[in-house]
Design a protein around this motif. Sequence first.
Motif, short mmCIF file in Angstrom:
data_model
loop_
_atom_site.label_atom_id
_atom_site.label_comp_id
_atom_site.label_asym_id
_atom_site.label_seq_id
_atom_site.Cartn_x
_atom_site.Cartn_y
_atom_site.Cartn_z
N LYS A 136 0.84 -1.20 0.00
CA LYS A 136 0.00 0.00 0.00
C LYS A 136 0.88 1.25 0.00
O LYS A 136 0.64 2.21 -0.73
CB LYS A 136 -0.91 0.00 1.23
N GLU A 137 1.93 1.22 0.82
CA GLU A 137 2.83 2.37 0.94
C GLU A 137 3.58 2.63 -0.37
O GLU A 137 3.84 3.78 -0.72
CB GLU A 137 3.83 2.11 2.08
N THR A 138 3.92 1.57 -1.08
CA THR A 138 4.72 1.72 -2.31
C THR A 138 3.86 1.83 -3.56
O THR A 138 4.40 1.92 -4.66
CB THR A 138 5.69 0.54 -2.45
N GLY A 139 2.53 1.81 -3.39
CA GLY A 139 1.65 2.01 -4.54
C GLY A 139 1.27 0.75 -5.29
O GLY A 139 0.59 0.84 -6.32
N ALA A 140 1.65 -0.42 -4.79
CA ALA A 140 1.25 -1.68 -5.44
C ALA A 140 -0.12 -2.08 -4.88
O ALA A 140 -0.25 -3.03 -4.09
CB ALA A 140 2.30 -2.77 -5.17
N LEU A 141 -1.14 -1.35 -5.29
CA LEU A 141 -2.44 -1.44 -4.64
C LEU A 141 -3.14 -2.78 -4.85
O LEU A 141 -3.74 -3.33 -3.92
CB LEU A 141 -3.34 -0.29 -5.12
N ASP A 142 -3.09 -3.32 -6.07
CA ASP A 142 -3.75 -4.60 -6.31
C ASP A 142 -3.09 -5.72 -5.51
O ASP A 142 -3.77 -6.59 -4.95
CB ASP A 142 -3.71 -4.94 -7.80
N ALA A 143 -1.77 -5.70 -5.44
CA ALA A 143 -1.05 -6.70 -4.65
C ALA A 143 -1.38 -6.55 -3.17
O ALA A 143 -1.52 -7.55 -2.45
CB ALA A 143 0.46 -6.56 -4.87
N ALA A 144 -1.52 -5.31 -2.71
CA ALA A 144 -1.88 -5.08 -1.31
C ALA A 144 -3.24 -5.68 -0.99
O ALA A 144 -3.42 -6.36 0.04
CB ALA A 144 -1.88 -3.58 -1.02
N ILE A 145 -4.22 -5.47 -1.89
CA ILE A 145 -5.56 -6.03 -1.67
C ILE A 145 -5.48 -7.56 -1.59
O ILE A 145 -6.13 -8.18 -0.73
CB ILE A 145 -6.51 -5.58 -2.80
N ALA A 146 -4.68 -8.17 -2.46
CA ALA A 146 -4.55 -9.63 -2.46
C ALA A 146 -4.00 -10.13 -1.12
O ALA A 146 -4.46 -11.15 -0.59
CB ALA A 146 -3.66 -10.07 -3.61
N ASN A 147 -3.04 -9.42 -0.56
CA ASN A 147 -2.47 -9.85 0.72
C ASN A 147 -3.42 -9.58 1.89
O ASN A 147 -3.47 -10.36 2.84
CB ASN A 147 -1.12 -9.18 0.94
N TYR A 148 -4.18 -8.48 1.83
CA TYR A 148 -5.20 -8.27 2.85
C TYR A 148 -6.24 -9.38 2.79
O TYR A 148 -6.71 -9.87 3.83
CB TYR A 148 -5.87 -6.90 2.68
N ASP A 149 -6.60 -9.79 1.58
CA ASP A 149 -7.56 -10.89 1.43
C ASP A 149 -7.00 -12.19 2.02
O ASP A 149 -7.73 -12.96 2.64
CB ASP A 149 -7.91 -11.09 -0.05
N SER A 150 -5.70 -12.42 1.83
CA SER A 150 -5.08 -13.62 2.41
C SER A 150 -5.13 -13.57 3.94
O SER A 150 -5.40 -14.58 4.59
CB SER A 150 -3.62 -13.73 1.94
N ALA A 151 -4.87 -12.39 4.49
CA ALA A 151 -4.95 -12.23 5.94
C ALA A 151 -6.37 -12.48 6.43
O ALA A 151 -6.60 -13.15 7.45
CB ALA A 151 -4.48 -10.83 6.34
N LEU A 152 -7.36 -11.97 5.69
CA LEU A 152 -8.77 -12.11 6.10
C LEU A 152 -9.27 -13.54 5.91
O LEU A 152 -10.18 -13.98 6.63
CB LEU A 152 -9.64 -11.14 5.30
N LYS A 153 -8.68 -14.27 4.97
CA LYS A 153 -9.05 -15.67 4.80
C LYS A 153 -8.64 -16.48 6.03
O LYS A 153 -9.35 -17.39 6.46
CB LYS A 153 -8.38 -16.22 3.54
N ILE A 154 -7.50 -16.12 6.60
CA ILE A 154 -7.02 -16.80 7.81
C ILE A 154 -7.75 -16.27 9.05
O ILE A 154 -8.15 -17.04 9.92
CB ILE A 154 -5.50 -16.57 7.97
N LYS A 155 -7.97 -14.95 9.08
CA LYS A 155 -8.57 -14.31 10.26
C LYS A 155 -9.67 -13.35 9.78
O LYS A 155 -9.42 -12.16 9.58
CB LYS A 155 -7.50 -13.57 11.05
N PRO A 156 -10.88 -13.84 9.56
CA PRO A 156 -11.95 -13.01 8.99
C PRO A 156 -12.31 -11.78 9.83
O PRO A 156 -12.89 -10.83 9.29
CB PRO A 156 -13.14 -13.97 8.92
N ASP A 157 -11.97 -11.79 11.11
CA ASP A 157 -12.30 -10.66 11.96
C ASP A 157 -11.11 -9.72 12.16
O ASP A 157 -11.03 -8.98 13.14
CB ASP A 157 -12.81 -11.14 13.32
N HIS A 158 -10.17 -9.73 11.21
CA HIS A 158 -8.98 -8.86 11.27
C HIS A 158 -9.42 -7.44 10.88
O HIS A 158 -9.44 -7.07 9.71
CB HIS A 158 -7.91 -9.38 10.31
N VAL A 159 -9.78 -6.65 11.88
CA VAL A 159 -10.35 -5.32 11.64
C VAL A 159 -9.39 -4.41 10.88
O VAL A 159 -9.80 -3.70 9.95
CB VAL A 159 -10.76 -4.67 12.99
#
Length: 489
Positions: A136-159
């Motif tokens: 997100k900080e470096t502007g790779a926005l699509d890649a950032a979303i993919a990694n947030y999705d991976s985090a949420l797949k493991i922990k759906p309540d990751h606020v």
Amino acid sequence: KALRRAARLIENAELTAAETIYKDILTSFPKNSKALRGYQRMKSTDVVTRPEGSAPSPQQMQAVMALCHQGQFTEVLSKLDLMLEAFPDASTVYNLQGASRVALGRYDGAIDSFKRAIKLKPDDASSYFNIGNVQKETGALDAAIANYDSALKIKPDHVAALRNKGNVLQDKGDARAAIINYKSAIEIEPQNAATHNQMGVALQDLGDLEGAIDSYKQALKIKPDYAQAYNNMGNALYEKGDTAAAINILKKALNINPNYAEIYSNMGHFFAEIGQPSAAIDSFKQALRIKPDYAEAYTNRAHSFLKSGDFALGWQDYEWRWKKSKLDSAPLTTDRPAWQPQTAGRVLLWSEQGVGDMIMFASIIPELYECSEQVIVQTDARMIPLFRRAFSRDIVYCDHTEIIAENRYDSHIPMGSLPRYFRPDLASFQKAPGAYLKPDASRAARLRQNLLGAAGQSLCGISWRGGKDAKSKARRSIALNQLAQALAA
């Protein structure tokens, strides 16, 4: 193999055997840097006193965290290198190493650290979240979303992952998708002020000012000293047209955080809008005292200087527009030098910003033409016929999407920089050509005939809509029914 065996022996607290291996290596290869470092680290307190197990002791981690809090991240990385020699499978250490690299701006290395942590512990949502934050900080926005999705797949309540994914979606211009993530985060953690604040920003982007203000109020109810939420509410009130209330809200924010440069800059902008340029300039000065390289404050102060008649300072500050975080136009990339008053030869004058800005700055074209061998004007294609009717016929015009070879010009200047050299004071405006734009006579005659027929009435055109985005359109447009009612009054 011997080095890896020594590292495993250290991990199992078999220090004597590890020492023997290092000495054997150094006997044959006395300059082996890995063996030297391993041996020195093995003899250090950090390694020798480690407890049994696969991770550093809580005391060791606390000592490192203390250095983090002090901002000594270079020293932190040295300590973590020692730990990883002894505990190569400690995913927590790799995560901390990644965070320390982020603090030092070493983003590629940080991602590598977080990936190592994932390899060791694939079900750790925090590692994916951390990578997403770097991207997100470096502007790779699509890649950032993919990694947030991976985090949420493991922990759906990751606020935090939900909120940061929303922030990235908002950066991509998809405020509606961002709101979906903010709502999910609020359902899980309704007392999180930061999420309510971001919800307000997304609603504001969609033009729902009342909803945005309600979200900011909710954030402030949870966190009464939330200066950023006050600042955002001030912006929403300003967009709503209540500038006085917006200024009062910003004053509350400054009572909380008197060193908030963005708030001073916003306040300056609001003062300028209600016709108080002196108060505006004072606010911008405060912003720049706190943040000396704040391009938005310089650019906004330029407008206040110009309104107050201080053209020299105004045009000087206006040059900061190219350093703003959100540019209205992209600067020209060229190896040719910038035009200066003493520059001779061929000059490329290139357009910037909107059509209205081009028309305004174009009044200086005749003066640039008089002191140049040749002028090439690169502008919006819609402007070319208008400028051709207005100015000398031997000026060359090119569409702003065209790539102009550098061998065609000797220097260049953006349209918005012309006044810096040609309009330094009020008297210099007398050099303007007066009514310099000329209509297409045949088209005007056809339009008059179609609308008025043979009648000799006057025909008046009114610009009733403007702006490039939702926010500016709301401020610069009026509904036709409102216009009709005003004209009929």
